[in-house]
Write a protein that holds these residues in place. Sequence first.
Motif, PDB file in Angstrom:
ATOM      1  N   LYS A  58      -8.252 -35.026 -18.285  1.00 14.32           N
ATOM      2  CA  LYS A  58      -7.780 -35.143 -19.662  1.00 14.32           C
ATOM      3  C   LYS A  58      -7.647 -36.604 -20.082  1.00 14.32           C
ATOM      4  CE  LYS A  58      -5.377 -30.744 -19.992  1.00 14.32           C
ATOM      5  NZ  LYS A  58      -5.524 -30.182 -18.653  1.00 14.32           N
ATOM      6  N   ASN A  59      -7.911 -36.827 -21.344  1.00 14.90           N
ATOM      7  CA  ASN A  59      -7.791 -38.147 -21.939  1.00 14.90           C
ATOM      8  C   ASN A  59      -6.857 -38.106 -23.127  1.00 14.90           C
ATOM      9  OD1 ASN A  59      -9.291 -40.440 -21.028  1.00 14.90           O
ATOM     10  ND2 ASN A  59     -11.088 -39.118 -21.189  1.00 14.90           N
ATOM     11  N   LEU A  60      -5.918 -39.000 -23.131  1.00 15.25           N
ATOM     12  CA  LEU A  60      -4.992 -39.080 -24.252  1.00 15.25           C
ATOM     13  C   LEU A  60      -5.330 -40.380 -24.982  1.00 15.25           C
ATOM     14  CD1 LEU A  60      -2.574 -37.448 -25.290  1.00 15.25           C
ATOM     15  CD2 LEU A  60      -1.129 -38.671 -23.660  1.00 15.25           C
ATOM     16  N   VAL A  61      -5.682 -40.254 -26.255  1.00 17.38           N
ATOM     17  CA  VAL A  61      -6.252 -41.410 -26.962  1.00 17.38           C
ATOM     18  C   VAL A  61      -5.482 -41.722 -28.250  1.00 17.38           C
ATOM     19  CG1 VAL A  61      -8.329 -42.208 -28.177  1.00 17.38           C
ATOM     20  CG2 VAL A  61      -8.554 -41.012 -26.001  1.00 17.38           C
ATOM     21  N   LEU A  62      -5.159 -42.977 -28.413  1.00  9.89           N
ATOM     22  CA  LEU A  62      -4.618 -43.447 -29.692  1.00  9.89           C
ATOM     23  C   LEU A  62      -5.796 -43.984 -30.485  1.00  9.89           C
ATOM     24  CD1 LEU A  62      -1.624 -45.611 -28.351  1.00  9.89           C
ATOM     25  CD2 LEU A  62      -1.453 -43.359 -29.434  1.00  9.89           C
ATOM     26  N   LYS A  63      -5.972 -43.472 -31.705  1.00 13.63           N
ATOM     27  CA  LYS A  63      -7.127 -43.905 -32.486  1.00 13.63           C
ATOM     28  C   LYS A  63      -6.627 -44.594 -33.754  1.00 13.63           C
ATOM     29  CE  LYS A  63     -11.335 -41.916 -34.331  1.00 13.63           C
ATOM     30  NZ  LYS A  63     -11.905 -40.623 -34.697  1.00 13.63           N
ATOM     31  N   SER A  64      -6.691 -45.895 -33.716  1.00 11.54           N
ATOM     32  CA  SER A  64      -6.307 -46.710 -34.874  1.00 11.54           C
ATOM     33  C   SER A  64      -4.956 -46.290 -35.469  1.00 11.54           C
ATOM     34  CB  SER A  64      -7.418 -46.622 -35.913  1.00 11.54           C
ATOM     35  OG  SER A  64      -7.360 -47.728 -36.765  1.00 11.54           O
ATOM     36  N   VAL A  65      -3.946 -46.193 -34.633  1.00  9.42           N
ATOM     37  CA  VAL A  65      -2.646 -45.724 -35.125  1.00  9.42           C
ATOM     38  C   VAL A  65      -1.815 -46.855 -35.727  1.00  9.42           C
ATOM     39  CG1 VAL A  65      -2.435 -43.688 -33.633  1.00  9.42           C
ATOM     40  CG2 VAL A  65      -1.504 -45.866 -32.863  1.00  9.42           C
ATOM     41  N   LYS A  66      -1.110 -46.444 -36.772  1.00 10.82           N
ATOM     42  CA  LYS A  66      -0.205 -47.354 -37.469  1.00 10.82           C
ATOM     43  C   LYS A  66       1.125 -46.616 -37.595  1.00 10.82           C
ATOM     44  CE  LYS A  66       0.211 -49.340 -42.120  1.00 10.82           C
ATOM     45  NZ  LYS A  66      -0.574 -49.672 -43.326  1.00 10.82           N
ATOM     46  N   LYS A  67       2.226 -47.344 -37.456  1.00  6.65           N
ATOM     47  CA  LYS A  67       3.515 -46.686 -37.661  1.00  6.65           C
ATOM     48  C   LYS A  67       4.421 -47.548 -38.539  1.00  6.65           C
ATOM     49  CE  LYS A  67       6.821 -43.729 -37.213  1.00  6.65           C
ATOM     50  NZ  LYS A  67       6.726 -42.348 -37.754  1.00  6.65           N
ATOM     51  N   ILE A  68       4.859 -46.938 -39.641  1.00  2.54           N
ATOM     52  CA  ILE A  68       5.887 -47.556 -40.485  1.00  2.54           C
ATOM     53  C   ILE A  68       7.044 -46.570 -40.524  1.00  2.54           C
ATOM     54  CG2 ILE A  68       6.520 -48.378 -42.799  1.00  2.54           C
ATOM     55  CD1 ILE A  68       3.640 -48.945 -43.372  1.00  2.54           C
ATOM     56  N   TYR A  69       8.250 -47.009 -40.225  1.00  9.03           N
ATOM     57  CA  TYR A  69       9.415 -46.149 -40.401  1.00  9.03           C
ATOM     58  C   TYR A  69       9.847 -46.231 -41.862  1.00  9.03           C
ATOM     59  CZ  TYR A  69       9.988 -45.580 -35.345  1.00  9.03           C
ATOM     60  OH  TYR A  69       9.800 -45.254 -34.023  1.00  9.03           O
ATOM     61  N   GLU A  70       9.953 -45.079 -42.515  1.00  9.24           N
ATOM     62  CA  GLU A  70      10.341 -45.046 -43.933  1.00  9.24           C
ATOM     63  C   GLU A  70      11.615 -45.847 -44.186  1.00  9.24           C
ATOM     64  OE1 GLU A  70       8.702 -44.140 -46.455  1.00  9.24           O
ATOM     65  OE2 GLU A  70       7.041 -43.372 -45.230  1.00  9.24           O
ATOM     66  N   SER A  71      12.594 -45.658 -43.274  1.00  7.11           N
ATOM     67  CA  SER A  71      13.903 -46.285 -43.502  1.00  7.11           C
ATOM     68  C   SER A  71      13.865 -47.800 -43.350  1.00  7.11           C
ATOM     69  CB  SER A  71      14.939 -45.692 -42.556  1.00  7.11           C
ATOM     70  OG  SER A  71      14.497 -45.873 -41.229  1.00  7.11           O
ATOM     71  N   SER A  72      12.813 -48.307 -42.716  1.00  7.97           N
ATOM     72  CA  SER A  72      12.719 -49.769 -42.612  1.00  7.97           C
ATOM     73  C   SER A  72      11.330 -50.217 -43.068  1.00  7.97           C
ATOM     74  CB  SER A  72      13.026 -50.229 -41.187  1.00  7.97           C
ATOM     75  OG  SER A  72      12.226 -49.527 -40.270  1.00  7.97           O
ATOM     76  N   ALA A  73      10.838 -49.546 -44.137  1.00  8.01           N
ATOM     77  CA  ALA A  73       9.481 -49.825 -44.635  1.00  8.01           C
ATOM     78  C   ALA A  73       9.334 -51.286 -45.068  1.00  8.01           C
ATOM     79  CB  ALA A  73       9.152 -48.890 -45.795  1.00  8.01           C
ATOM     80  N   GLN A  74      10.450 -51.872 -45.589  1.00  8.55           N
ATOM     81  CA  GLN A  74      10.367 -53.271 -46.048  1.00  8.55           C
ATOM     82  C   GLN A  74      10.057 -54.225 -44.891  1.00  8.55           C
ATOM     83  OE1 GLN A  74      13.117 -51.624 -45.597  1.00  8.55           O
ATOM     84  NE2 GLN A  74      14.403 -52.971 -44.376  1.00  8.55           N
ATOM     85  N   ALA A  75      10.360 -53.782 -43.673  1.00 12.51           N
ATOM     86  CA  ALA A  75      10.078 -54.636 -42.509  1.00 12.51           C
ATOM     87  C   ALA A  75       8.594 -54.586 -42.123  1.00 12.51           C
ATOM     88  CB  ALA A  75      10.941 -54.200 -41.328  1.00 12.51           C
ATOM     89  N   GLY A  76       7.833 -53.710 -42.795  1.00 16.87           N
ATOM     90  CA  GLY A  76       6.400 -53.602 -42.485  1.00 16.87           C
ATOM     91  C   GLY A  76       6.184 -52.682 -41.291  1.00 16.87           C
ATOM     92  N   PRO A  77       4.925 -52.512 -40.908  1.00 17.80           N
ATOM     93  CA  PRO A  77       4.627 -51.610 -39.796  1.00 17.80           C
ATOM     94  C   PRO A  77       5.122 -52.147 -38.454  1.00 17.80           C
ATOM     95  CG  PRO A  77       2.623 -52.703 -40.563  1.00 17.80           C
ATOM     96  CD  PRO A  77       3.721 -53.140 -41.479  1.00 17.80           C
ATOM     97  N   VAL A  78       5.497 -51.237 -37.577  1.00 16.79           N
ATOM     98  CA  VAL A  78       5.834 -51.652 -36.203  1.00 16.79           C
ATOM     99  C   VAL A  78       4.549 -52.155 -35.541  1.00 16.79           C
ATOM    100  CG1 VAL A  78       6.784 -50.897 -33.986  1.00 16.79           C
ATOM    101  CG2 VAL A  78       7.636 -49.880 -36.108  1.00 16.79           C
ATOM    102  N   PHE A  79       3.466 -51.414 -35.798  1.00 16.46           N
ATOM    103  CA  PHE A  79       2.140 -51.841 -35.353  1.00 16.46           C
ATOM    104  C   PHE A  79       1.100 -51.129 -36.207  1.00 16.46           C
ATOM    105  CE2 PHE A  79       3.912 -48.839 -32.121  1.00 16.46           C
ATOM    106  CZ  PHE A  79       3.270 -47.699 -32.552  1.00 16.46           C
TER     107      PHE A  79
END
Length: 228
Positions: free
Chosen positions: A6-27
Amino acid sequence: MANLVKNLVLKSVKKIYESSAQAGPVFEKISCSFQQGKTYAIRGVSGSGKSTLLHLLGGLDVPTQGEVLLNDISIASLGREFLQNTIGFAFQAHYLVNELPIIQNIMLPGRVKGLSDDLCKERAHALLQLIGLSDKAQAFPPELSGGQQQRVALARALFNKPAFLLADEPTGNLDEDNAQLVVDILLEANKTEGMGVVICSHDAAVYRRMEIVYVLEHGALLLDQPPK
Ligand SMILES: Nc1ncnc2c1ncn2[C@@H]1O[C@H](COP(=O)(O)OP(=O)(O)OP(=O)(O)O)[C@@H](O)[C@H]1O
Ligand SMILES: [Mg+2]
């Protein structure tokens, strides 16, 4: 027929937390592949996004953009039960059920799945042996040390023989000997059952024991170059 790796793959993932959206994406735009049978570490300073990444990888949270794939299938489309049998989690806080003896705590995933008591007990005893706590089967969690409790939590996470075990700072509260014991158990499950291991850790004595080390830095996941 041999089981497909099995392969677990992250494909171009971006994460922004709504509650801290002003801080920009975590990645953003993180792409990476984790293969069953291999061991990985993700290191990075506090707040760099290690836990966030691990939660996305295990389907505990969803990316703002991009996808997480298991053998090319989006994990968002896979059922919870399927995911629970494929991906195990071990966290720093171990959430054992204090009212149940150790053996019953380890058996819980099997009981939830509807496996017979005998089958569950057999597997739980084998796991107790693996974690070196066979003599504590009937003890209750509060009667164990923190390091022993951490090992029990790990045994419970291994119960269903997940294809991947995602571990978030599982050695964070432990002294050096207990931390190494936890890593020994993970590496043993990797060797004997071909389990893929992804561990987040600040501790060089822990992450250096993994085959592949990534560093999460300024929103990017890079391959860590060990010092020459
Ligand atoms: N539920 C949340 N809501 C809003 N912001 C969050 C949430 N969880 C994490 N964050 C923010 O996202 C960033 C990454 O956090 P994360 O917990 O993934 O870091 P980490 O690398 O695991 O840190 P640590 O080493 O301290 O555990 C931080 O800036 C954090 O404040
Ligand atoms: Mg964290």
